[in-house]
Design a protein around this motif. Structure first.
Motif, mmCIF file in Angstrom:
data_model
loop_
_atom_site.group_PDB
_atom_site.id
_atom_site.type_symbol
_atom_site.label_atom_id
_atom_site.label_comp_id
_atom_site.label_asym_id
_atom_site.label_seq_id
_atom_site.Cartn_x
_atom_site.Cartn_y
_atom_site.Cartn_z
ATOM 1 N N ASP A 170 -8.660 4.757 -3.526
ATOM 2 C CA ASP A 170 -8.403 3.201 -4.300
ATOM 3 C C ASP A 170 -7.711 2.293 -2.853
ATOM 4 O OD1 ASP A 170 -5.900 3.398 -4.274
ATOM 5 O OD2 ASP A 170 -6.279 2.618 -6.910
ATOM 6 N N ALA A 171 -8.435 1.031 -3.344
ATOM 7 C CA ALA A 171 -7.098 0.224 -2.352
ATOM 8 C C ALA A 171 -6.414 -0.328 -1.747
ATOM 9 C CB ALA A 171 -8.151 -1.056 -2.192
ATOM 10 N N ILE A 199 -9.827 1.751 3.757
ATOM 11 C CA ILE A 199 -9.993 0.881 3.257
ATOM 12 C C ILE A 199 -10.189 -0.210 4.114
ATOM 13 C CG2 ILE A 199 -8.108 -0.192 1.967
ATOM 14 C CD1 ILE A 199 -6.631 1.898 1.712
ATOM 15 N N THR A 249 0.975 -1.124 0.481
ATOM 16 C CA THR A 249 0.046 0.399 0.105
ATOM 17 C C THR A 249 0.880 1.532 0.039
ATOM 18 O OG1 THR A 249 -1.697 -1.200 1.374
ATOM 19 C CG2 THR A 249 -1.653 1.835 1.469
#
Length: 441
Positions: A61-62, A92, A45
């Motif tokens: 987004d994730a 998330i 991430t």
């Protein structure tokens, strides 16, 4: 590649720039790691800094968390940055992004929202330099709708984020310190509020809930100080940001010339460089390298200063040492290749192509690296591959007509079915889809 390029189609009316810097990104990884582990999110991430003086953080987004430089530079402790990361990670982990597709479909600039994701994948340019830009439309009303969270989601993210902080051994009171930055803004008109307030509604109930969690927490994290390592990387991040983004004269007055500590020396080196005093900048970097001779980021900084002072042979040596120390850092590899091209020798140009291909393998969405790689291919007589990477660069920065021209040219120069030829077909497919989208508007 085609699916990633597709996300780049379209530009928002208002643009901001992404900050790409190997040292800052390393520091962000160090600070984010315990939070991401607690949230159950992958270490991959990414934390992306937007060069914007306003206060904001968001997820698109994730896989990516965005934070404005203005918010980061207002913070005084690494735990505050980790509190922001914990809150966004909770959005998330709690699935708050699942309702976003419907919003995106209804937004006129939905294509620009996809740009956020592709930028986060590495499409902004730069090598050890701050503020290298690419457009992100976070100011448009459509994007604000897309990024906005409900009050229930904010409360949920606060509580989950606080739990992550405790689990990671981070003082949860730091979240209160962050929220205090926005206290009172709920009374301001929308136009006067920081962007964070417009996407993260701050209510008295939310503040009370966070305060109650902190007051009722008897765990070991309560009152815990940030680790020396966290403080160190937080200080390096802020030194880099303040040195590059603030007025050099003001930075030098603030830091002073007598503080011989590492962070003060780093800040002065950058401020001198920004003030076009290369001699003093190199002298300060020399002191840093005496302190940490095997630090790749200080070697990279030396390379950047030498490169921008047009001392290309010494810049090549500095970047080569940095790349030797950090062979997996795409931005450092890109800087090494750029310096080799600037030196412009036959052996250096050939080496530049090899180095830049390694950078491409780790981060194929860096427009500046792609420009340099195209030059390396052209100098080596491989005009087909030069056209391929130029087409990819144009696609990334949204110049789809130029991307199509270059991809068509590459298709005629490269053998059918070869890797470069297939990449050219990817660009052509993206250009066709982009044109279809424009026609439907």
């Amino acid at each position: 590649m085609a699916s990633c390029l597709l996300m780049l189609v379209g530009w928002a009316a208002e643009a901001q720039s992404i900050i790409r810097d190997a040292e800052i990104e390393r520091g962000l990884r160090e600070l984010a790691a315990p939070v991401l582990r607690a949230a159950g999110l992958p270490a991959s991430t990414r934390i992306i800094i937007i060069n914007d003086r306003s206060l904001n953080a968001f997820v698109a987004d994730a896989r990516h968390i965005f934070i404005h430089s203005g918010l980061l530079m207002r913070m005084e402790d690494p735990a505050e940055l980790q509190a922001v990361l914990a809150h966004e990670a909770a959005h998330i982990a709690n699935g708050h992004l699942s309702r976003r597709p419907a919003n995106a479909r209804s937004a006129r600039s939905a294509a620009a929202l996809g740009l956020l994701l592709a930028v986060a994948a590495g499409s902004a340019s730069g090598n050890g330099e701050l503020g290298a830009g690419i457009a992100i439309g976070t100011n448009s009303s459509a994007v604000r709708v897309f990024l906005a969270h409900t009050r229930a989601e904010e409360t949920s993210a606060d509580q989950a984020g606080l739990r992550y902080m405790v689990q990671a051994g981070i003082d949860p009171a730091a979240m209160l310190s962050v929220l205090d930055l926005f206290r009172g803004q709920e009374a301001l008109s929308t136009g006067r509020q920081d962007p964070y307030m417009r996407t993260h509604p701050l209510t008295r109930t939310r503040l009370r809930n966070v305060q109650a969690f902190v007051n009722g927490r008897s765990g070991t994290a309560e009152g815990a100080e940030s680790t020396p390592e966290a403080r160190y990387w937080f200080a390096r991040i802020n030194a880099k940001l303040s040195g590059f983004l603030n007025n050099p004269a003001q930075t030098l007055r603030r830091v002073g010339r007598r503080d011989e500590g590492e962070i003060a020396t780093l800040t002065r080196a950058i401020a001198y460089h920004q003030g076009a005093d290369a001699s003093r900048a190199i002298s300060e970097v020399g002191r840093l390298l005496q302190m940490r001779p095997n630090d790749p980021y200080y070697q990279e900084l030396q390379g950047q200063i030498l490169y921008e002072s047009r001392n290309f042979p010494q810049a090549v040596r500095a970047y080569a040492r940095a790349a030797q120390l950090a062979p997996r850092e795409a931005l450092i590899l890109a800087g090494h290749g750029r310096a080799l091209l600037a030196a412009d020798t036959s052996s250096g140009n050939a080496q530049a192509r090899t180095v830049l291909e390694r950078a491409y393998a780790r981060d194929p969405f860096d427009p500046r690296m792609l420009r340099d790689l195209a030059l390396a291919y052209a100098r080596g007589g491989n005009n087909g591959m030069a056209s391929v990477v130029t087409a990819e660069r144009y696609a990334i920065i949204g110049r789809m007509e130029d991307a199509e021209i270059q991809a068509t040219r590459a298709s005629g120069l490269l053998p059918n079915g070869s890797g470069g030829w297939l990449r050219a077909q990817d660009v052509l497919r993206v250009a066709e889809i982009a044109q279809s989208r424009r026609n439907r508007r």
